[in-house]
Design a protein around this motif. Structure first.
Motif, mmCIF file in Angstrom:
data_model
loop_
_atom_site.group_PDB
_atom_site.id
_atom_site.type_symbol
_atom_site.label_atom_id
_atom_site.label_comp_id
_atom_site.label_asym_id
_atom_site.label_seq_id
_atom_site.Cartn_x
_atom_site.Cartn_y
_atom_site.Cartn_z
ATOM 1 N N THR A 210 0.841 -1.212 0.000
ATOM 2 C CA THR A 210 0.000 0.000 0.000
ATOM 3 C C THR A 210 0.868 1.250 0.000
ATOM 4 N N GLU A 211 1.925 1.245 0.794
ATOM 5 C CA GLU A 211 2.821 2.402 0.863
ATOM 6 C C GLU A 211 3.539 2.608 -0.466
ATOM 7 N N LEU A 212 3.974 1.514 -1.109
ATOM 8 C CA LEU A 212 4.640 1.621 -2.403
ATOM 9 C C LEU A 212 3.722 2.281 -3.435
ATOM 10 N N THR A 213 2.459 1.905 -3.434
ATOM 11 C CA THR A 213 1.502 2.447 -4.406
ATOM 12 C C THR A 213 1.424 3.971 -4.318
ATOM 13 N N LYS A 214 1.487 4.497 -3.121
ATOM 14 C CA LYS A 214 1.398 5.950 -2.936
ATOM 15 C C LYS A 214 2.614 6.675 -3.513
ATOM 16 N N ARG A 215 3.758 5.986 -3.620
ATOM 17 C CA ARG A 215 5.015 6.660 -3.953
ATOM 18 C C ARG A 215 5.451 6.477 -5.409
ATOM 19 N N VAL A 216 4.872 5.496 -6.121
ATOM 20 C CA VAL A 216 5.330 5.185 -7.478
ATOM 21 C C VAL A 216 5.016 6.328 -8.444
ATOM 22 N N THR A 217 6.023 6.709 -9.237
ATOM 23 C CA THR A 217 5.822 7.726 -10.277
ATOM 24 C C THR A 217 6.135 7.196 -11.669
ATOM 25 N N HIS A 218 6.964 6.140 -11.759
ATOM 26 C CA HIS A 218 7.341 5.567 -13.050
ATOM 27 C C HIS A 218 7.507 4.045 -12.913
ATOM 28 N N ILE A 219 7.278 3.341 -14.010
ATOM 29 C CA ILE A 219 7.584 1.912 -14.091
ATOM 30 C C ILE A 219 8.839 1.750 -14.950
ATOM 31 N N ILE A 220 9.756 0.921 -14.497
ATOM 32 C CA ILE A 220 11.017 0.668 -15.216
ATOM 33 C C ILE A 220 11.059 -0.789 -15.645
ATOM 34 N N ARG A 221 11.409 -0.996 -16.893
ATOM 35 C CA ARG A 221 11.529 -2.366 -17.398
ATOM 36 C C ARG A 221 12.879 -2.533 -18.081
ATOM 37 N N ARG A 222 13.569 -3.611 -17.723
ATOM 38 C CA ARG A 222 14.852 -3.941 -18.338
ATOM 39 C C ARG A 222 14.719 -5.224 -19.150
ATOM 40 N N GLU A 223 15.331 -5.228 -20.320
ATOM 41 C CA GLU A 223 15.375 -6.431 -21.139
ATOM 42 C C GLU A 223 16.708 -6.512 -21.854
ATOM 43 N N THR A 224 17.072 -7.718 -22.235
ATOM 44 C CA THR A 224 18.228 -7.949 -23.098
ATOM 45 C C THR A 224 17.691 -8.215 -24.490
ATOM 46 N N VAL A 225 18.111 -7.396 -25.474
ATOM 47 C CA VAL A 225 17.563 -7.509 -26.828
ATOM 48 C C VAL A 225 18.675 -7.780 -27.824
ATOM 49 N N THR A 226 18.305 -8.398 -28.937
ATOM 50 C CA THR A 226 19.272 -8.689 -29.989
ATOM 51 C C THR A 226 19.396 -7.510 -30.944
ATOM 52 N N ILE A 227 20.581 -7.337 -31.510
ATOM 53 C CA ILE A 227 20.761 -6.311 -32.543
ATOM 54 C C ILE A 227 21.139 -6.959 -33.865
ATOM 55 N N LYS A 228 21.006 -8.294 -33.904
ATOM 56 C CA LYS A 228 21.297 -9.010 -35.153
ATOM 57 C C LYS A 228 20.027 -9.546 -35.794
ATOM 58 N N ASN A 229 19.261 -10.271 -35.000
ATOM 59 C CA ASN A 229 18.079 -10.936 -35.528
ATOM 60 C C ASN A 229 16.815 -10.325 -34.945
ATOM 61 N N VAL A 230 15.712 -10.543 -35.582
ATOM 62 C CA VAL A 230 14.439 -10.036 -35.091
ATOM 63 C C VAL A 230 14.095 -10.755 -33.796
ATOM 64 N N ASP A 231 13.772 -9.983 -32.774
ATOM 65 C CA ASP A 231 13.403 -10.557 -31.494
ATOM 66 C C ASP A 231 11.910 -10.865 -31.520
ATOM 67 N N LYS A 232 11.558 -12.134 -31.346
ATOM 68 C CA LYS A 232 10.166 -12.549 -31.482
ATOM 69 C C LYS A 232 9.398 -12.482 -30.164
ATOM 70 N N ARG A 233 10.068 -12.033 -29.104
ATOM 71 C CA ARG A 233 9.353 -11.947 -27.838
ATOM 72 C C ARG A 233 8.352 -10.805 -27.847
ATOM 73 N N LYS A 234 7.410 -10.875 -26.920
ATOM 74 C CA LYS A 234 6.447 -9.792 -26.786
ATOM 75 C C LYS A 234 7.123 -8.588 -26.152
ATOM 76 N N GLY A 235 6.493 -7.431 -26.295
ATOM 77 C CA GLY A 235 7.015 -6.242 -25.642
ATOM 78 C C GLY A 235 7.828 -5.365 -26.573
ATOM 79 N N PHE A 236 8.455 -4.345 -25.969
ATOM 80 C CA PHE A 236 9.141 -3.348 -26.791
ATOM 81 C C PHE A 236 10.423 -3.877 -27.410
ATOM 82 N N ALA A 237 10.938 -5.011 -26.909
ATOM 83 C CA ALA A 237 12.235 -5.495 -27.389
ATOM 84 C C ALA A 237 12.233 -5.780 -28.886
ATOM 85 N N LYS A 238 11.110 -6.256 -29.413
ATOM 86 C CA LYS A 238 11.081 -6.620 -30.826
ATOM 87 C C LYS A 238 11.153 -5.403 -31.745
#
Length: 358
Positions: A210-238
């Motif tokens: 409950t306390e965390l909910t009051k304080r959150v201003t941004h969500i952060i997401r980290r991923e490891t993405v390829t720069i050679k082949n098309v990434d078929k995973r869901k999300g922004f990585a592709k």
């Protein structure tokens, strides 16, 4: 030598025989299901514990049952499964299959010179706690955790292999298993066996959440993405290849670590969903993560903080694979320490539900 690992806890959302659109199981709840698996495993050779026909299911990862230990005092079970795996995840281990179907101790691939048939893979350890309707996966350096595989294995065994003398099984035209009560029973509805887990995180009733909910201003997401082949995973990585990023070269490194920060004010239920989804998709201690920026500062609170996890150390006595009995003996010595936070969290949920229905 001590093997160090960590324990992740899962809620059992469903386990049993369910009618369509009915959330209450008719039979085969958690304790009964695992007990039937234990009885089925005893006296059965190792290769026969893979529920899927390897010739018909070439794309399905084979999974075998090595051991099932039951503690009658606590009601707990400890399962050691054997996941067929490739060597890209580290050293493989082999279990020798004797002509009578029995097995010998597991050894590293680099140490074997046996000409007997081998089943290659890695162990997977699961602690089942019917008292709390909770299952825990236990991960060591040389083992694998795969909750989806565990769910598939349990479901596959019940549907395809385990005898249910108090019920009768039928197959639909599309190959689905349906289970009915025996002839003469007034209940002749057809049921399906369902087994569903989700990662256990802190209750939305907890003060921390409950306390965390009051304080959150941004969500952060980290991923490891390829720069050679098309990434078929869901999300922004592709979509990463669409951006022109200076000073990177695909020649010297085929992947990049990417961090995305989005302004957001999620509710406490949404935060719990984010934590649960992250936990089911990623292992602890890796770059890939989800977190929250709080109070419009650079401070990040990572989702893993709110997962109910524990550390464990077990003496392996020089053996690469732990026996179910030895691993459970270590768990038993710390059982209340591991389970008290879950008991407290379940009590909070119970209080919240009672207040909602008052």
């Amino acid at each position: 030598m001590l093997q160090s690992g960590y324990i992740n806890f899962f809620e059992v959302n469903k386990c049993g025989l369910y009618r369509l659109f009915n959330e209450t199981p008719k039979a085969l709840e958690l304790e009964e299901t695992i007990a039937k698996l234990k009885d089925w495993k005893e006296g059965r050779n190792f290769e026969a514990t893979n529920p899927w026909d390897p010739k018909r299911n070439r794309n399905k990862t084979p999974c075998f049952c090595h051991e099932i230990h039951h503690n009658e005092n606590t009601g707990d079970f400890l399962l050691v499964l054997w996941k067929g795996d490739s060597d890209r995840h580290g050293p493989l281990y082999g279990i020798t299959i004797n002509p009578d179907g029995s097995t010998e101790k597991a050894i590293k691939q680099t140490q074997t010179n046996s000409k007997k048939p081998m089943v290659w893979g890695r162990p997977s350890y699961y602690w089942v706690i019917p008292e709390l309707n909770i299952i825990a996966s236990i991960k060591f350096e040389n083992s694998r955790c795969d909750s989806a595989m565990f769910q598939d294995w349990v479901t596959g065994c019940i549907n395809l292999r385990v005898d249910l003398p108090d019920h009768k099984k039928t197959l639909t035209e599309k190959g689905f298993t349906r289970i009915q009560m025996p002839d003469g029973d007034a209940d002749q509805y057809r049921y399906s066996f369902q087994f569903d887990l989700s990662m256990k995180s802190l209750s939305t009733s907890s003060a921390e959440m409950t306390e965390l909910t009051k304080r959150v201003t941004h969500i952060i997401r980290r991923e490891t993405v390829t720069i050679k082949n098309v990434d078929k995973r869901k999300g922004f990585a592709k979509f990463f290849q669409r951006f022109e990023v200076p000073y990177i070269s695909a020649e010297n490194q085929s992947t990049r670590r990417v961090e995305l920060k989005i302004e957001a004010k999620p509710t406490v239920e949404e935060i719990k969903q984010i934590i649960t989804q992250y936990a089911s998709d990623h292992e602890a201690g890796t770059w890939e993560d989800v977190g929250f920026s709080v109070d419009n500062t650079t401070k990040t609170v990572w989702a893993s903080k709110y997962r109910l996890t524990e550390n464990i150390s077990v003496e392996d006595h020089g053996e690469p694979i732990l026996t179910a009995e030895r691993l459970y003996a270590t768990i038993l010595g710390n059982r209340d320490k591991y389970l008290d936070p879950i008991r407290k969290d379940l009590e909070l949920d119970s209080i919240k539900q009672a207040a909602a229905h008052a």
